[in-house]
Design a protein around this motif. Structure first.
Motif, PDB file in Angstrom:
ATOM      1  N   LEU A 304      -0.882  51.377  31.615  1.00 46.79           N
ATOM      2  CA  LEU A 304      -2.483  50.987  31.636  1.00 46.79           C
ATOM      3  C   LEU A 304      -3.350  51.559  30.517  1.00 46.79           C
ATOM      4  O   LEU A 304      -4.139  51.013  29.886  1.00 46.79           O
ATOM      5  N   VAL A 305      -3.076  53.022  30.383  1.00 50.28           N
ATOM      6  CA  VAL A 305      -3.939  53.376  29.127  1.00 50.28           C
ATOM      7  C   VAL A 305      -3.526  52.883  27.667  1.00 50.28           C
ATOM      8  O   VAL A 305      -4.410  52.633  27.054  1.00 50.28           O
ATOM      9  N   PRO A 306      -2.164  52.709  27.360  1.00 54.31           N
ATOM     10  CA  PRO A 306      -2.217  51.964  26.160  1.00 54.31           C
ATOM     11  C   PRO A 306      -2.497  50.629  25.783  1.00 54.31           C
ATOM     12  O   PRO A 306      -3.115  50.358  24.807  1.00 54.31           O
ATOM     13  N   VAL A 307      -2.704  49.899  27.084  1.00 52.89           N
ATOM     14  CA  VAL A 307      -3.194  48.577  26.941  1.00 52.89           C
ATOM     15  C   VAL A 307      -4.698  48.757  26.733  1.00 52.89           C
ATOM     16  O   VAL A 307      -5.278  47.924  26.105  1.00 52.89           O
ATOM     17  N   ALA A 308      -5.459  49.565  27.452  1.00 58.02           N
ATOM     18  CA  ALA A 308      -6.829  49.801  27.728  1.00 58.02           C
ATOM     19  C   ALA A 308      -7.109  50.108  26.076  1.00 58.02           C
ATOM     20  O   ALA A 308      -8.056  49.641  25.678  1.00 58.02           O
ATOM     21  N   ARG A 309      -6.323  51.082  25.465  1.00 60.92           N
ATOM     22  CA  ARG A 309      -6.848  51.706  24.199  1.00 60.92           C
ATOM     23  C   ARG A 309      -6.319  50.609  23.098  1.00 60.92           C
ATOM     24  O   ARG A 309      -7.313  50.164  22.325  1.00 60.92           O
ATOM     25  N   ALA A 312      -9.480  48.010  23.296  1.00 62.29           N
ATOM     26  CA  ALA A 312     -10.514  48.604  22.665  1.00 62.29           C
ATOM     27  C   ALA A 312     -10.718  48.623  21.470  1.00 62.29           C
ATOM     28  O   ALA A 312     -11.413  48.276  20.548  1.00 62.29           O
ATOM     29  N   VAL A 313      -9.532  48.969  20.658  1.00 65.96           N
ATOM     30  CA  VAL A 313      -9.495  48.946  19.271  1.00 65.96           C
ATOM     31  C   VAL A 313      -9.440  47.644  18.641  1.00 65.96           C
ATOM     32  O   VAL A 313     -10.293  47.267  17.621  1.00 65.96           O
ATOM     33  N   ARG A 314      -8.349  46.920  19.045  1.00 66.20           N
ATOM     34  CA  ARG A 314      -8.344  45.438  18.527  1.00 66.20           C
ATOM     35  C   ARG A 314      -9.694  44.563  18.803  1.00 66.20           C
ATOM     36  O   ARG A 314     -10.168  43.879  17.570  1.00 66.20           O
ATOM     37  N   GLY A 315     -10.058  44.763  19.934  1.00 65.56           N
ATOM     38  CA  GLY A 315     -11.228  43.922  20.439  1.00 65.56           C
ATOM     39  C   GLY A 315     -12.504  44.380  19.424  1.00 65.56           C
ATOM     40  O   GLY A 315     -13.304  43.370  18.898  1.00 65.56           O
ATOM     41  N   GLY A 474       2.064  51.636  13.916  1.00 63.79           N
ATOM     42  CA  GLY A 474       0.719  51.369  14.380  1.00 63.79           C
ATOM     43  C   GLY A 474       0.707  51.303  15.933  1.00 63.79           C
ATOM     44  O   GLY A 474       1.669  51.812  16.788  1.00 63.79           O
ATOM     45  N   ALA A 475      -0.496  51.046  16.430  1.00 59.64           N
ATOM     46  CA  ALA A 475      -0.588  51.136  17.926  1.00 59.64           C
ATOM     47  C   ALA A 475       0.241  50.105  18.693  1.00 59.64           C
ATOM     48  O   ALA A 475       0.716  49.058  18.312  1.00 59.64           O
ATOM     49  N   ALA A 476       0.503  50.367  19.942  1.00 59.19           N
ATOM     50  CA  ALA A 476       1.540  49.521  20.907  1.00 59.19           C
ATOM     51  C   ALA A 476       0.783  49.323  22.038  1.00 59.19           C
ATOM     52  O   ALA A 476       0.325  50.349  22.675  1.00 59.19           O
ATOM     53  N   ALA A 477       0.968  48.191  22.518  1.00 67.59           N
ATOM     54  CA  ALA A 477       0.379  47.847  24.026  1.00 67.59           C
ATOM     55  C   ALA A 477       1.162  48.516  25.046  1.00 67.59           C
ATOM     56  O   ALA A 477       0.806  48.699  26.332  1.00 67.59           O
TER      57      ALA A 477
END
Length: 480
Positions: A304-309, A312-315, A474-477
């Motif tokens: 949940l936290v990685p997906v939310a982050r 937020a960042v990509r959006g 990079g960030a991961a979902a």
């Protein structure tokens, strides 16, 4: 003392190199080029684009050696001469002109004796084979003749360079340009005095070894996709790379080389085991393609936290960049469509497809830029023209990044939605990855210490090379 490059030559190499850096996603690795007499020797998979990447990635601008017919081309010929290009006369181009190669040797040696730099491609031709072509001795003969002419006190540096494209005919594909450490050839003095041809062959072997250590080479073309898939699933199963991260090609490079060496060894020593392993990796690749996972893999779960982050960042980035990207798309997409149409009509060979694409794009972009500036001047005067001159390319550059980010985000979003309520699919992926990764580890243990660590420049430790140096990506979902 090397003669300085003319302002026009510096402008040409700067513009052309920058264009190549926009056309591809370039990843440079290795030490800086040394000062003094320098011979840059590289593999040759992509015609004129290879030279442009050398310009882009080098602190110096090595003068190119190019096949003689190119100097007769309407636009390319004057450009090559401005850059100090040296024509090479090949038998397949004109057998009657082979005697003129003595002029080529004299010119190249003179550049080096003056402390200059040249770039040369020892394979002697551009090609699309999955491995290096047979090396010619021309580069070694130039180097040895230059040292001999200077009484073996020239201090010539030879730098091997490996250029590897992910999909060379596609715009914005990844390319790794890997520079090796410089080495000399003065130690071959006695061998050269005794037998110049044998000394040239020995030096050619050194140059080939340096380039081979910095390129991916496969016996069969289809092996490359197999190695890429195997490496991607292994590093994610080993937790070296976050789920859904996209690594630069240069970061993956030493791992890909290690997998390629292992694949060839198992093919040679255990063909039945090789066929079974290949079948399993192909099944995994087919399932990966069916769900549209791409190179980022299918996470065992979505936290949940990685997906939310991630959202937020990509959006935020997509939202902020959207107005500029929309302007860039409106201004430049018609140019890319027209350029693509021209290239399709010409139907160039695969070795020169990217060269034609870049040439068509450069011509189209230059014409369109002049048009936008002219229209802005007509509509609003000189200040509007100045604004258009700056804003048009800036918006185009933002559009490139925005479209790539949107494509990645779209792929991630579709995969996330597709796997909701499908834990069975995620578990199937996890089981296949786990079994394949254990097979890879077992093979590595079997050949411990025997598989090479290709591409090692001594800049990172062995564990880091296996992970690819910087495994962040990079960030991961998703999180395992």
């Amino acid at each position: 003392m090397a003669r300085p490059q003319s302002p026009i030559a510096r402008l040409i190499t700067g513009v052309a190199g920058t264009a190549a850096g926009v056309f591809y996603r370039v990843d440079r690795h290795g030490p800086a080029l040394p000062a003094g007499p320098l011979l840059v020797a590289a593999n040759h998979p992509n015609s004129l684009l290879d030279a442009l990447l050398i310009f882009l990635c080098s602190e110096r601008r090595p003068r190119p050696l190019a096949r003689a017919p190119l100097f007769d081309r309407l636009l390319l010929g004057p450009v090559l001469r401005t850059l100090g290009g040296i024509p090479v006369y090949r038998r397949q181009d004109d057998p009657a002109a082979m005697h003129r190669n003595e002029d080529m040797f004299r010119a190249a040696v003179e550049v080096l004796r003056e402390g200059g730099a040249i770039q040369i491609y020892p394979e002697g031709r551009s090609h699309s084979e999955a491995h290096l072509a047979e090396f010619r001795t021309g580069a070694a003969r130039i180097a040895l003749r230059a040292e001999a002419a200077a009484g073996w006190r020239l201090g010539l540096a030879i730098v091997p360079v490996g250029i590897t494209y992910l999909r060379k005919e596609r715009a914005r594909t990844a390319v790794a340009v890997r520079f090796g450490h410089a080495f000399g050839c003065a130690d071959l003095k006695d061998a050269y005095l005794e037998d110049p041809l044998a000394a040239a062959r020995a030096l050619t072997g050194r140059i080939e070894a340096g380039i081979r250590a910095r390129t991916l080479n496969f016996v069969h073309r289809e092996d490359r996709e197999l190695v890429e898939v195997a490496e991607q699933l292994y590093v994610r199963e080993s937790r070296w790379v976050p789920w859904r991260a996209r690594e630069a090609l240069g970061t993956r490079f030493s791992r890909l080389q290690r997998f390629a060496a292992g694949l060839e060894r198992i093919r040679r020593e255990a063909p039945e085991e090789h066929r079974e392993l290949r079948r399993r990796v192909e099944r995994y690749a087919a399932l990966n393609a069916r769900v549209g996972a791409g190179e980022g893999g299918v996470p065992p779960r979505f936290g949940l936290v990685p997906v939310a982050r991630y959202v937020a960042v990509r959006g935020t980035l997509l939202l902020l960049g959207a107005p500029f990207a929309a302007a860039g798309v409106l201004l430049w997409v018609p140019v890319t469509r027209v350029s693509g149409f021209v290239v399709r009509r010409l139907r160039p060979a695969s070795e020169v497809t990217a060269t034609y694409k870049l040439a068509a794009l450069l011509g189209g972009v230059a014409a369109a830029w002049v048009l936008w500036v002219f229209l802005a001047h007509v509509a609003g005067g000189p200040f509007a023209a100045l604004g258009a001159a700056v804003a048009a390319p800036l918006c185009g550059y933002v559009a490139i990044g925005w479209v790539e980010l949107a494509r990645e985000a779209g792929e991630d979003a579709v995969l996330f939605l597709r796997l909701q309520g499908r834990p069975d699919v995620r578990m199937r992926f996890a089981r296949m990855r786990r079994e394949l990764a254990e097979t890879f580890r077992r093979l590595e243990r079997r050949w411990e210490g025997e598989l090479p660590d290709p591409g090692d420049d001594g800049n990172v430790s062995a564990p880091e090379r296996r992970r690819g140096g910087d495994a962040g990506g990079g960030a991961a979902a998703g999180r395992g």
